[in-house]
Every structure is written in C-alpha cells, then in structure tokens.
Design a protein around this motif. Structure first.
Motif, short mmCIF file in Angstrom:
data_model
loop_
_atom_site.label_atom_id
_atom_site.label_comp_id
_atom_site.label_asym_id
_atom_site.label_seq_id
_atom_site.Cartn_x
_atom_site.Cartn_y
_atom_site.Cartn_z
N GLY A 137 30.48 36.60 36.50
CA GLY A 137 29.64 35.96 37.51
C GLY A 137 29.99 34.49 37.67
N SER A 138 28.97 33.66 37.70
CA SER A 138 29.18 32.22 37.89
C SER A 138 29.24 31.45 36.57
CB SER A 138 28.07 31.64 38.78
OG SER A 138 26.82 31.82 38.14
N TYR A 139 29.23 32.16 35.44
CA TYR A 139 29.28 31.49 34.15
C TYR A 139 30.66 30.88 33.89
CZ TYR A 139 24.97 33.95 32.94
OH TYR A 139 23.69 34.42 32.92
N THR A 140 30.65 29.79 33.13
CA THR A 140 31.88 29.16 32.67
C THR A 140 31.87 29.20 31.16
OG1 THR A 140 31.86 27.69 34.59
CG2 THR A 140 33.24 27.05 32.73
N LYS A 141 32.95 29.63 30.57
CA LYS A 141 33.06 29.69 29.12
C LYS A 141 33.02 28.28 28.53
CE LYS A 141 34.78 31.98 25.29
NZ LYS A 141 33.63 32.00 24.44
N SER A 142 32.31 28.15 27.42
CA SER A 142 32.27 26.88 26.69
C SER A 142 32.35 27.20 25.20
CB SER A 142 30.97 26.13 27.00
OG SER A 142 29.87 26.74 26.34
N GLN A 146 28.58 32.65 24.60
CA GLN A 146 29.33 33.87 24.33
C GLN A 146 28.94 34.91 25.39
OE1 GLN A 146 29.38 35.13 20.09
NE2 GLN A 146 27.78 33.59 19.86
N PHE A 147 29.86 35.84 25.63
CA PHE A 147 29.63 36.87 26.63
C PHE A 147 29.86 38.24 26.00
CE2 PHE A 147 31.14 33.00 28.53
CZ PHE A 147 30.14 32.73 29.44
N PHE A 148 28.96 39.15 26.30
CA PHE A 148 29.03 40.51 25.75
C PHE A 148 28.94 41.50 26.89
CE2 PHE A 148 27.69 37.90 22.25
CZ PHE A 148 28.35 38.44 21.16
N HIS A 149 29.62 42.64 26.70
CA HIS A 149 29.66 43.68 27.73
C HIS A 149 29.52 45.05 27.10
CE1 HIS A 149 31.21 40.51 30.38
NE2 HIS A 149 32.01 40.18 29.38
N LEU A 150 28.84 45.94 27.82
CA LEU A 150 28.69 47.34 27.40
C LEU A 150 29.18 48.21 28.56
CD1 LEU A 150 27.61 49.39 25.30
CD2 LEU A 150 25.44 49.32 26.57
N ASP A 151 30.17 49.04 28.28
CA ASP A 151 30.69 49.99 29.28
C ASP A 151 29.71 51.15 29.33
OD1 ASP A 151 32.01 51.89 30.79
OD2 ASP A 151 33.93 51.63 29.77
N LEU A 152 28.94 51.23 30.40
CA LEU A 152 27.92 52.27 30.52
C LEU A 152 28.51 53.65 30.77
CD1 LEU A 152 25.27 50.26 32.53
CD2 LEU A 152 25.19 50.89 30.11
#
Length: 155
Positions: A137-142, A146-152
C-alpha cells in the motif's frame, strides 16, 4: 462466553479502547511511524471494526481494511488490559482471517512496529502463519516498522 461482532464505533467503551490504542502507539513508536487509525478513519467505508465481548464486557477490537478486491489489511488490534493473555487477540485474528477469506481476499497483510511492546502481537501473527515481507500500500519501510502477510489461498 466470547462473542465477536461488527461494531458501529459509538459506545464509550469502544471509543476509550481506540483512544488507549492510539496513545500506546504514540508512546511506543517514532512519530513518523504511527499508522494507527483514529475513530473517523475507522468509520471509513473500506474498514470494518470487530469488537470482542466476554460475558458482556468489551475485551478487544480489531479491524479489517480493504486494500483492493483481493487484498485486506489488519488494523487496530487491541486487547483490554484486564483480558490480556486470555486468547482475545487470537479470537479476533481468527475472526478477521475468516472474514477476509469470505470476502475472497487472497492476501491479508499488516504493518506493526518493533520492540518489546510489539513482540506479543508479532508472536501471535507468526504463530498463525504470517510471514515477514515487503511494505505494501502506501507504507514505506523503515528501521522501526515491519510487514507481515498471510496467503489466504493456503489457509
């Protein structure tokens, strides 16, 4: 008995918990890394807020934000202090995952911070199968977030 239902964000209990959540995010995050949603943003048409109630008492909240037709984001997960370590967050997480699957999302993502205040949530997400990944989305890594994802499709 625990009940989880969609909330209209009008009760004092819910509003107080959202205020507590925002305060906690500001206390434990650099100002430029606070992405928690306030009440007006949570009332957006693309966000659904769920409240957990244990024997008639508010025990936690969590929200599902639509990113697009195949991608959702978890927002505003917060447990009432009196209900910590009683499975509230896990119940809300399962409810949100189920809702995301019913909507036909293929991916469920979230952004969170780093440090002691975030470790219990990160442990819950990892235990449920979320994997560290790229910003979305509009997030920027810093260095903080942290970013997490689940493959549904694999759930």
């Amino acid at each position: 008995m625990r009940i989880i239902r969609k909330d209209n964000l009008e009760s004092a209990e819910i509003l107080d918990l959202i205020a507590e959540h925002l305060s906690g995010m500001h206390e434990n995050s650099p100002p430029e890394s606070v992405y928690a949603l306030g009440v007006e943003s949570l009332k957006s048409d693309d966000v659904t807020v769920f409240a957990a109630w244990d024997d008639g008492r508010l025990s936690g909240i969590g929200a599902l934000k639509a990113i697009d037709a195949q991608h959702g984001e978890i927002k505003s997960m917060r447990t009432v202090n009196a209900f910590l370590r009683k499975g509230v967050a896990a119940s809300l997480l399962e409810h949100i995952i189920s809702e995301a699957s019913q909507r036909g999302y293929k991916l469920l993502s979230l952004e969170t911070g780093s440090g002691d205040a975030f470790d219990p949530a990160i442990g819950l997400y990892r235990k449920r199968g979320f994997r560290t990944g790229d910003a979305f989305g509009s997030y920027t890594k810093s260095a903080f977030n942290q970013f997490f994802h689940l493959d549904l499709r694999a759930v």
